[in-house]
Design a protein around this motif. Structure first.
Motif, PDB file in Angstrom:
ATOM      1  N   TYR A   9     -96.764   4.805 -35.001  1.00  0.00           N
ATOM      2  CA  TYR A   9     -96.529   3.956 -33.646  1.00  0.00           C
ATOM      3  C   TYR A   9     -95.940   4.767 -32.566  1.00  0.00           C
ATOM      4  CZ  TYR A   9     -97.383   0.687 -37.589  1.00  0.00           C
ATOM      5  OH  TYR A   9     -97.805   0.385 -38.753  1.00  0.00           O
TER       6      TYR A   9
ATOM      7  N   SER B  17     -98.887   7.585 -24.036  1.00  0.00           N
ATOM      8  CA  SER B  17     -97.691   7.286 -25.216  1.00  0.00           C
ATOM      9  C   SER B  17     -97.295   8.333 -25.671  1.00  0.00           C
ATOM     10  CB  SER B  17     -98.020   6.086 -26.075  1.00  0.00           C
ATOM     11  OG  SER B  17     -98.525   4.944 -25.560  1.00  0.00           O
TER      12      SER B  17
ATOM     13  N   SER C   3     -93.342   5.604 -29.473  1.00  0.00           N
ATOM     14  CA  SER C   3     -92.015   5.314 -28.983  1.00  0.00           C
ATOM     15  C   SER C   3     -91.957   4.205 -27.990  1.00  0.00           C
ATOM     16  CB  SER C   3     -91.231   6.251 -28.419  1.00  0.00           C
ATOM     17  OG  SER C   3     -91.797   6.843 -27.457  1.00  0.00           O
ATOM     18  N   GLU C   4     -90.798   3.368 -27.964  1.00  0.00           N
ATOM     19  CA  GLU C   4     -90.599   2.191 -27.151  1.00  0.00           C
ATOM     20  C   GLU C   4     -90.427   2.708 -25.665  1.00  0.00           C
ATOM     21  OE1 GLU C   4     -87.550  -0.484 -28.429  1.00  0.00           O
ATOM     22  OE2 GLU C   4     -88.761  -0.739 -30.359  1.00  0.00           O
ATOM     23  N   SER C   5     -89.832   3.867 -25.523  1.00  0.00           N
ATOM     24  CA  SER C   5     -89.593   4.490 -24.236  1.00  0.00           C
ATOM     25  C   SER C   5     -90.300   5.707 -24.042  1.00  0.00           C
ATOM     26  CB  SER C   5     -88.000   4.701 -23.902  1.00  0.00           C
ATOM     27  OG  SER C   5     -87.579   5.567 -24.821  1.00  0.00           O
ATOM     28  N   SER C   6     -90.619   6.109 -22.779  1.00  0.00           N
ATOM     29  CA  SER C   6     -91.373   7.431 -22.648  1.00  0.00           C
ATOM     30  C   SER C   6     -90.481   8.652 -22.319  1.00  0.00           C
ATOM     31  CB  SER C   6     -92.370   7.383 -21.497  1.00  0.00           C
ATOM     32  OG  SER C   6     -91.554   6.981 -20.016  1.00  0.00           O
TER      33      SER C   6
END
Length: 540
Positions: free
Chosen positions: A413, A431, A415-418
């Motif tokens: 999956y 992503s 990551s939530e931030s780049s």
């Protein structure tokens, strides 16, 4: 007169001297050319090898890393560890059920096989089209008014009663055919299995054996359709007889086959009266069986068919690539059915497969017990170039020391931030995916330190076998690249090559044309000619 003779003698002497001089120059040049030698070098010695660029990233060190296993919608069939167990990197933890995945793999394999079959058929049809010799495009002629034609009417004679009264003298009843012969025209189709000739037929329509033989001879496909109201636009299809000429045997050319029943009409059941006009048409049909050019396409028609078939092949190629990628993804998912430990540590929690957590918490957790781990990220465009078990290089900012680490886990999956530290080449809008690597020899490293990461992409066999040579050894001629290669007689010959990407501005990839076993010469200077004798370079 004497002056003229002296002038002629003088001219002859000049020509002889000039010819001798030219012959001497040619002989000297020939001697020099025969004795010139070009130094050559083996391509294997010139080859730079695989030119993949390292990917760079950054990350941070941690010694309290925890591995959490979330099963989501998967089914666990077996748990291989218990709470309190000590595990090492690579130890199996649990096994997922692969029944559904295996079913998907089999369905995807069938889909891929179907695409391959379509490609084979389309390629065969394209090859057949390319072998056709088209007829010339029809010339554009001016339309001139036709002269009135005198017509005579003939009093119709009373018809004989027929056992099969539906058979008519007229060829068509509106748009529908009463019988199909070589002169009948389909309302659409090209005679292929995908686009067969389609004929609109009356319920009493029959097909002449001569036309069936024509389909057999040319391996064409035709559909004979009966529609309500004799209209394929407004009616409903009542029956359809499809004939594939490649699967049929020849029949009597004078036989008649009913579309409705697909059976031959016996002679004794027919008492059809033929007119002189019909007899003439029958003779024309016989002659046209061998000589007719109706089914030979024009130049424009053939080019159009070829373009359509090439476009179809291109789309099928895309479909094949999609199917292969999906199959690869499913296969990888099945291969990863056994979850492995990505850290050295202790199992602190594990649930029962029969009652997995439904609140989003981890099914199994491992707390790290020793060693230093590094956490980094990689662009999704580069995911296929790294794998678990691959070594990466770690450069510590504070000490400047270099360390080797082994990738133990790559997240499925993003990551939530780049802002996870990836700054290699690629699209900044895609992503990033986290990964974890283990540093076995971590002397001098501390928890929380930031480090630089260098990752060499996993290369394919094709890339490992790539040839990269100095651009100076490749020349261009009329837009084509070539090298001077040693031929069978140890003399230079011009060899055209297919080039690829350029590395560092000085090395170029050779995709086709030469191999590592070949020898080539520097293609500049007085020895850079075909026919020059080749000798091994002593300075390389």
């Amino acid at each position: 007169m004497k002056k003229l003779k002296k002038f002629i003698i003088f001219l002859v002497v000049i020509l002889v001297v000039a010819g001798a001089a030219a012959g001497g120059v040619y002989a000297y040049q020939k001697y020099q050319e025969d004795n010139l030698q070009a130094e050559v070098v083996s391509v294997s010695n010139l080859n730079w090898g695989f030119g993949g660029d390292d990917m760079t990233s950054s990350g941070y060190l941690t010694n309290d890393y925890t591995q959490s296993v979330h099963i989501e919608d998967k089914t666990v069939t077996e748990v291989l560890v218990a709470e309190g167990d000590t595990v090492a990197i690579g130890d199996p933890l649990l096994v997922y059920d692969t029944t559904d995945i295996q079913l998907q793999i089999e369905m995807q394999q069938l889909e891929l096989q179907g695409v391959n079959n379509d490609i084979t058929l389309a390629q065969r049809e394209l090859d057949k089209l390319r072998k056709i010799t088209p007829r010339a495009n029809p010339a554009k002629t001016a339309v001139t008014p036709s002269s009135p034609v005198k017509t005579t009417t003939k009093k119709p004679e009373p018809k004989k009663e027929s056992v099969y009264v539906a058979l008519q003298v007229q060829r068509k009843d509106g748009d529908a055919y009463n019988y199909i012969d070589a002169k009948a025209k389909p309302y659409e189709g090209k005679g292929t299995p995908e686009k067969p000739y389609r004929f609109l037929c009356t319920p009493e329509c029959y097909v002449m054996g001569s036309y069936l033989n024509q389909l057999i001879k040319k391996e064409q496909v035709a559909s004979f359709e009966i529609w309500s109201g004799n209209s394929y636009k407004e009616g409903t299809m009542m029956s359809c007889w499809t004939v594939d000429g490649s699967e049929q045997k020849s029949v009597d050319k004078d036989s008649k086959w009913l579309v409705a029943t697909q059976e031959e009409l016996e002679d004794e059941t027919l008492e059809e009266e033929e007119t002189e006009e019909e007899e003439e048409e029958d003779e024309e049909e016989d002659d046209s069986e061998e000589d007719s050019t109706e089914d030979i396409p024009t130049v424009d028609e053939l080019n159009k068919d070829i373009r359509e078939k090439e476009s179809e092949l291109k789309n099928l190629g895309i479909d094949k690539k999609k199917a292969e990628l999906e199959l690869e993804k499913l296969t990888k998912s099945k291969d990863n059915a056994t979850v492995l430990a990505s850290i050295n540590g202790v199992v602190v929690s594990v649930h029962d497969p029969q009652s997995p957590p439904d609140d989003g918490s981890a099914f199994l957790e491992i707390a790290g017990s020793e060693g230093i781990y590094v956490k980094g990220e990689i662009s999704e465009l580069q995911l296929d170039q790294i794998e678990v078990g691959q070594e990466i290089t770690v450069n510590c900012w504070s000490t400047g020391q270099m360390y080797q680490a082994e990738i133990t886990e790559i997240s499925q999956y993003p990551s939530e931030s780049s802002s996870g530290g990836y700054y290699g080449e690629g699209n900044p809008n895609v992503s990033n995916y986290p990964f974890t690597a283990y540093i076995k020899d971590a002397a001098g490293l501390s928890n929380g330190e930031y480090v630089d990461l260098s990752i060499t992409p996993v290369s394919t066999g094709e890339e490992m076998n790539s040839i990269y040579i100095e651009k100076a050894y490749v020349r261009e001629e009329n837009g084509q690249s070539y090298v001077l290669k040693v031929g069978e007689d140890d003399r230079l010959v011009k060899q055209y090559v297919q080039t690829g990407k350029t590395l560092y501005g000085s090395s170029i990839e050779i995709k086709a044309g030469i191999s590592e076993a070949d020898r080539i010469a520097f293609p500049y200077g007085k020895t850079a000619k075909e026919g020059i004798k080749a000798v091994e370079s002593s300075d390389y």
